[in-house]
Design a protein around this motif. Structure first.
Motif, short mmCIF file in Angstrom:
data_model
loop_
_atom_site.label_atom_id
_atom_site.label_comp_id
_atom_site.label_asym_id
_atom_site.label_seq_id
_atom_site.Cartn_x
_atom_site.Cartn_y
_atom_site.Cartn_z
N LEU A 9 3.79 7.61 -3.66
CA LEU A 9 3.26 8.39 -4.77
C LEU A 9 3.24 7.60 -6.07
O LEU A 9 2.18 7.43 -6.69
N LEU A 10 4.38 7.10 -6.50
CA LEU A 10 4.46 6.43 -7.79
C LEU A 10 3.77 5.07 -7.76
O LEU A 10 3.04 4.71 -8.69
N TYR A 11 4.01 4.29 -6.72
CA TYR A 11 3.37 2.98 -6.61
C TYR A 11 1.84 3.09 -6.58
O TYR A 11 1.15 2.35 -7.29
N PRO A 12 1.26 4.00 -5.79
CA PRO A 12 -0.20 4.15 -5.83
C PRO A 12 -0.74 4.51 -7.21
O PRO A 12 -1.81 4.03 -7.61
N LEU A 13 -0.01 5.34 -7.95
CA LEU A 13 -0.46 5.71 -9.30
C LEU A 13 -0.46 4.50 -10.22
O LEU A 13 -1.37 4.34 -11.06
N ILE A 14 0.54 3.65 -10.09
CA ILE A 14 0.58 2.43 -10.90
C ILE A 14 -0.57 1.50 -10.54
O ILE A 14 -1.24 0.94 -11.41
N ILE A 16 13.23 9.40 -6.29
CA ILE A 16 12.32 8.35 -6.77
C ILE A 16 12.13 7.28 -5.70
O ILE A 16 11.01 6.81 -5.46
N GLY A 17 13.23 6.88 -5.04
CA GLY A 17 13.13 5.89 -3.98
C GLY A 17 12.25 6.34 -2.84
O GLY A 17 11.47 5.55 -2.28
N LEU A 18 12.35 7.63 -2.46
CA LEU A 18 11.52 8.16 -1.39
C LEU A 18 10.05 8.27 -1.81
O LEU A 18 9.15 8.02 -1.01
N ALA A 19 9.82 8.65 -3.06
CA ALA A 19 8.45 8.87 -3.54
C ALA A 19 7.76 7.59 -3.98
O ALA A 19 6.53 7.54 -4.04
N TRP A 20 8.54 6.55 -4.29
CA TRP A 20 7.97 5.35 -4.90
C TRP A 20 6.81 4.74 -4.09
O TRP A 20 5.71 4.56 -4.62
N PRO A 21 7.01 4.39 -2.80
CA PRO A 21 5.93 3.69 -2.11
C PRO A 21 4.71 4.55 -1.79
O PRO A 21 3.63 4.03 -1.56
N ALA A 68 7.60 -5.79 -3.15
CA ALA A 68 8.81 -4.96 -3.18
C ALA A 68 8.48 -3.49 -3.03
O ALA A 68 9.17 -2.75 -2.32
N SER A 69 7.40 -3.05 -3.67
CA SER A 69 7.04 -1.63 -3.67
C SER A 69 6.54 -1.16 -2.32
O SER A 69 6.89 -0.07 -1.86
N ARG A 70 5.71 -1.97 -1.65
CA ARG A 70 5.11 -1.51 -0.39
C ARG A 70 5.96 -1.82 0.82
O ARG A 70 5.83 -1.17 1.86
N LYS A 71 6.84 -2.79 0.73
CA LYS A 71 7.62 -3.18 1.89
C LYS A 71 9.12 -2.92 1.73
O LYS A 71 9.70 -2.14 2.47
#
Length: 376
Positions: free
Chosen positions: A23-28, A16-21, A287-290
């Motif tokens: 994949l997951l963050y863009p979807l949000i 999740i940490g690797l995918a967050w910025p 936090a999500s992007r940086k």
């Protein structure tokens, strides 16, 4: 059984940490509503274009031609350059075009942040446009950038960076892919409110928002975030295009990422009191992007160790086989310049370089000066 659950949770959290910025963050972001702009009729603001250079003699002929083209299309454009103690003919080339560019020469190596502060203090445009010495702007860039300031709520505008030379190596290809994702994230952040920070290729702010800051911080991030801290909008203009050549060599890219990460973490510490006062959405974006990216190597390490431990609990030979396969893939990727294995190695190298930069900054080390990449 409990050990399996713990290891599985570590592996899941790492993924999740690797995918967050990416994949997951863009979807949000895509699920968030659009925040429109509200332009008001009025005069077009004046502009000053600023850049710093150090040993950019090879890039200067094309840069100066590009600036002359922009000046021809926008005659009111004021152009300032800071030479940070170049040992080549960078300053001489700029001085030869004194009709086009006003040059400030530093006493020696003092860094980009120091140089930009010198230029900003001299500039008289309503809007300060920041770019890099090796970046070329499309002809419509200035006009389109200034048009976004018709909305009085807009305090800063970013452009879009298009990289050249992405087929020269796996390092360049990975850098190009990373930047396409970065540009997409900025587009979505802009659509939903504020972009959380700019890079130095092309961005601008209203001159009265330019902050005071120490020479050791990342000036691009510090200056652009001053817009958000002032309660104004920092938006992105997709039709304002800047072009830059990618770094093709792994060593150059590694050193660049260490330097940027160290300065970014140091800048984060400088900005922390103001970051805490931002709205909830902007804190989430930041936090999500940086911040999550800065620790990607830890997610990679913890996930890899958890996967190996789970495989060992299933069968030791399976763990050894995974280790051998992974080691072989890494070795092959190191030896290759192109291809998927080389790209994977470059991604891992980028994570490690970023974490090393953060670790250096945590120990009190940072970088005030820079050197152009030889493989650009």
């Amino acid at each position: 059984m409990m050990a399996d659950i713990i290891l599985s949770l570590i592996l899941l959290g790492s993924l999740i940490g690797l995918a967050w910025p990416f994949l997951l963050y863009p979807l949000i972001l895509r699920a968030l509503p659009t925040k429109g702009e509200h332009p008001v009729a009025g005069p077009t603001p004046t502009a000053s274009l600023l850049f710093c250079a150090y040993n950019e003699g090879a890039a200067m002929p094309e840069k100066l031609d590009n600036l002359a083209m922009l000046k021809g299309r926008y005659p009111g454009l004021e152009i300032w350059a800071f030479d940070d103690g170049s040992s080549d003919d960078t300053a001489a080339q700029i001085m030869a075009r004194g009709d086009l560019v006003s040059l400030v020469r530093g006493p020696g190596r003092s860094g980009k942040a120091h140089g930009m502060k010198q230029l900003a203090a001299r500039a008289r445009g309503d809007v300060l446009i920041f770019t890099d010495a090796n970046v070329l702007l499309d002809g419509e860039a200035v006009e389109r950038l200034l048009a976004r300031y018709a909305d009085p709520a807009v305090g800063g505008v970013l452009g879009s960076l298009h990289y050249l030379g992405d087929g020269e190596s796996a390092t360049a290809a990975v850098g190009s892919l990373y930047w396409r994702i970065e540009e997409m994230l900025k587009d979505e952040e802009s659509r939903t409110g504020n972009v959380l920070g700019a890079d130095g290729s092309i961005f601008s702010i209203r001159r009265d928002l330019y902050p005071d800051f120490p020479d050791t911080v990342l000036d691009d991030l510090t200056v652009s975030m001053a817009v958000v801290f002032a309660g104004r909008r920092l938006v992105k203009a997709k039709d304002v295009i800047a072009r830059e050549r990618l770094v093709a060599a792994r060593g150059d890219e590694y050193r660049r990422k260490v330097r940027i990460a160290a300065r970014a973490w140091h800048t984060h510490g400088h900005l922390r009191p103001q970051l805490r006062r931002m709205g909830a959405l902007d804190r989430f974006k930041y936090a999500s992007r940086k911040m999550v990216r800065w620790f990607g190597a830890l997610f990679l390490l913890s996930g890899g160790l958890a996967a190996m431990a789970l495989a060992w609990r299933i069968a030791p030979w399976l763990a050894l086989a995974l280790l051998a396969a992974g080691g072989g893939a890494v070795l092959a990727g190191v030896l290759m310049r192109r291809g998927p294995l080389a790209a994977i190695v470059d991604i891992v190298i980028a994570y490690v370089a970023t974490l090393q930069g953060v670790a250096r900054a945590m120990r009190g080390n940072t970088f005030a000066v820079w050197n152009p990449a030889k493989s650009r």
